[in-house]
Write a protein that holds these residues in place. Structure first.
Motif, short mmCIF file in Angstrom:
data_model
loop_
_atom_site.label_atom_id
_atom_site.label_comp_id
_atom_site.label_asym_id
_atom_site.label_seq_id
_atom_site.Cartn_x
_atom_site.Cartn_y
_atom_site.Cartn_z
N ARG A 47 126.57 72.10 70.25
CA ARG A 47 125.49 72.77 70.98
C ARG A 47 125.84 72.93 72.46
O ARG A 47 125.56 73.96 73.07
N GLY A 72 108.84 71.61 75.65
CA GLY A 72 109.48 71.49 74.33
C GLY A 72 110.86 70.89 74.53
O GLY A 72 111.86 71.41 74.05
N ASP A 96 106.79 67.27 75.01
CA ASP A 96 107.01 67.72 73.63
C ASP A 96 105.82 67.30 72.77
O ASP A 96 105.19 66.27 73.02
N GLN A 98 105.99 66.44 69.65
CA GLN A 98 106.33 65.42 68.65
C GLN A 98 106.67 64.08 69.31
O GLN A 98 107.69 63.99 70.02
N ASP A 126 100.96 69.36 74.46
CA ASP A 126 100.96 70.63 73.74
C ASP A 126 101.04 71.79 74.74
O ASP A 126 100.29 71.81 75.73
N ALA A 127 101.91 72.74 74.45
CA ALA A 127 102.11 73.89 75.34
C ALA A 127 100.82 74.69 75.55
O ALA A 127 100.69 75.41 76.54
N VAL A 143 113.78 76.15 76.35
CA VAL A 143 114.97 76.49 75.56
C VAL A 143 114.61 76.36 74.08
O VAL A 143 114.21 75.29 73.62
N SER A 144 114.75 77.47 73.38
CA SER A 144 114.56 77.49 71.91
C SER A 144 113.22 76.90 71.48
O SER A 144 113.16 76.10 70.55
N GLU A 148 108.23 78.64 68.21
CA GLU A 148 107.53 77.54 67.53
C GLU A 148 106.09 77.40 68.00
O GLU A 148 105.30 76.68 67.38
C1 SAM Z 1 114.11 73.80 68.69
S1 SAM Z 1 113.47 72.46 69.59
C2 SAM Z 1 114.28 72.68 71.14
C3 SAM Z 1 114.31 71.42 71.94
C4 SAM Z 1 115.04 71.53 73.28
N1 SAM Z 1 114.38 72.46 74.16
C5 SAM Z 1 116.44 71.96 73.03
O1 SAM Z 1 116.78 73.12 73.31
O2 SAM Z 1 117.22 71.14 72.53
C6 SAM Z 1 111.81 72.95 69.99
C7 SAM Z 1 110.96 71.81 70.49
O3 SAM Z 1 109.69 72.32 70.87
C8 SAM Z 1 108.70 71.40 70.47
N2 SAM Z 1 107.41 72.12 70.32
C9 SAM Z 1 107.05 72.96 69.33
N3 SAM Z 1 105.80 73.41 69.54
C10 SAM Z 1 105.36 72.83 70.68
C11 SAM Z 1 104.15 72.87 71.41
N4 SAM Z 1 103.11 73.61 70.98
N5 SAM Z 1 104.03 72.16 72.53
C12 SAM Z 1 105.06 71.37 72.96
N6 SAM Z 1 106.24 71.28 72.31
C13 SAM Z 1 106.39 71.99 71.18
C14 SAM Z 1 109.21 70.83 69.16
O4 SAM Z 1 108.62 69.59 68.87
C15 SAM Z 1 110.72 70.74 69.44
O5 SAM Z 1 111.07 69.48 69.95
#
Ligand code: SAM
Length: 214
Positions: A47, A72, A96, A98, A126-127, A143-144, A148
Motif C-alpha cells: 500500500r 476514516g 473512525d 469502528q 461518525d462522519a 483517503v479511501s 463508505e
Molecule cells: C477503506 S478504509 C480507509 C482507512 C484509511 N483512511 C486508509 O486509507 O488506510 C475506510 C475507513 O473509513 C471508516 N468509515 C466508514 N464510514 C465511516 C463514517 N461514517 N464515519 C467515520 N469513519 C467511517 C471505516 O471504518 C474505515 O476504517
C-alpha cells in the motif's frame, strides 16, 4: 513472462472487484465500512508503494502547525506520517466509526518508534456528525473513505461546517480500493456541497483532489 502474468492477475482482480462493488452500490445501495481485519492490508508495504504517504500528504497540502482531521483514519496507514508532517505545533484528530480500527491505531502509536508522537487524538465517531466546533480545523484529510459514507451530502456539509474559511478538503482515492470513486464524481459531489476546486494531482490509479471551503 511471470511478471506479465502477475500484472494481468492484479488487473483482473481490480476489474472484478470494481464491477462487484459498483453492482452492490448501484442495486443494493451497499458499501459497508471495510472490516477491521483488513487493516494489515491497508497498512502494508505494498500500500505504501501504491499510495506513498509522503506523496499523498504533500498533494493534500498538509503543512506544519495545521489542525488536521484524518477522517476514516482506519488503523492509521497515514496518521503517523500526518502527525509528523504537522509537527509539534500541529494536531491530528484520527476519527473512525469502528472502535476496532481506533484500537489498532492506539496500539500502533504505543510502539517504541512512535512514542515521540504526542499530537494525535483518537476519536470513535461518525462522519455525519463531527465532534468539532464551527471553523475549528485547517484541513480534512480523506483517503479511501468517501464511498463508505452512506449520506455523503450530509457528511460533506459537516466537513464544511468544521473547516475554517480557506480550509482544505483533500480527497485521495486509489483503484486498488473496491470503493473507488472517479475523480470527476468526487469533484461534482464536493462542488455541489459548496466547496471550491483548488487542484488535483496523480492519475486514474491514484489521485488526490483538493478543495477549499469558501
Ligand atoms: C477503506 S478504509 C480507509 C482507512 C484509511 N483512511 C486508509 O486509507 O488506510 C475506510 C475507513 O473509513 C471508516 N468509515 C466508514 N464510514 C465511516 C463514517 N461514517 N464515519 C467515520 N469513519 C467511517 C471505516 O471504518 C474505515 O476504517
Amino acid at each position: 513472462m511471470l511478471a506479465v502474468y502477475i500484472l494481468l492477475a492484479i488487473l483482473g482482480l481490480v476489474i472484478i472487484s470494481q464491477v462487484i462493488s459498483r453492482v452492490m452500490v448501484k442495486y443494493f445501495r451497499y458499501a459497508p465500512p471495510v472490516p477491521s481485519f483488513t487493516a494489515p492490508i491497508m497498512d502494508s508495504n505494498v500500500r505504501r508503494i501504491v499510495q506513498p504517504p509522503r506523496t499523498i500528504i504533500e498533494r493534500s497540502g498538509i503543512a506544519p502547525g495545521m489542525k488536521v482531521l484524518d477522517l476514516g483514519s482506519g488503523s492509521g496507514a497515514f496518521t503517523i506520517d500526518v502527525a509528523r508532517a504537522v509537527g509539534g505545533q500541529g494536531r491530528v484528530y484520527a476519527l473512525d466509526i469502528q472502535p476496532a480500527m481506533i484500537r489498532q491505531l492506539a496500539e500502533k502509536l504505543a510502539r517504541p518508534e512512535n512514542r515521540d508522537i504526542g499530537n494525535v487524538e483518537l476519536i470513535e465517531g461518525d462522519a455525519h456528525k463531527l465532534p468539532f466546533g464551527v471553523a475549528s480545523l485547517d484541513l480534512v484529510y480523506m483517503v479511501s473513505i468517501l464511498q463508505e459514507i452512506p449520506r455523503r451530502p450530509e457528511a460533506l456539509a459537516e466537513i464544511k461546517r468544521v473547516l475554517r474559511p480557506g480550509g482544505i478538503l483533500a480527497v485521495s482515492e486509489t483503484l486498488m480500493d473496491i470503493d473507488y470513486f472517479l475523480k470527476s464524481t468526487v469533484i461534482k459531489m464536493a462542488q455541489q456541497a459548496g466547496f471550491t476546486m483548488d487542484g488535483a494531482d496523480g492519475n486514474l490509479w491514484s489521485y488526490t483532489v483538493r478543495f477549499t471551503r469558501p
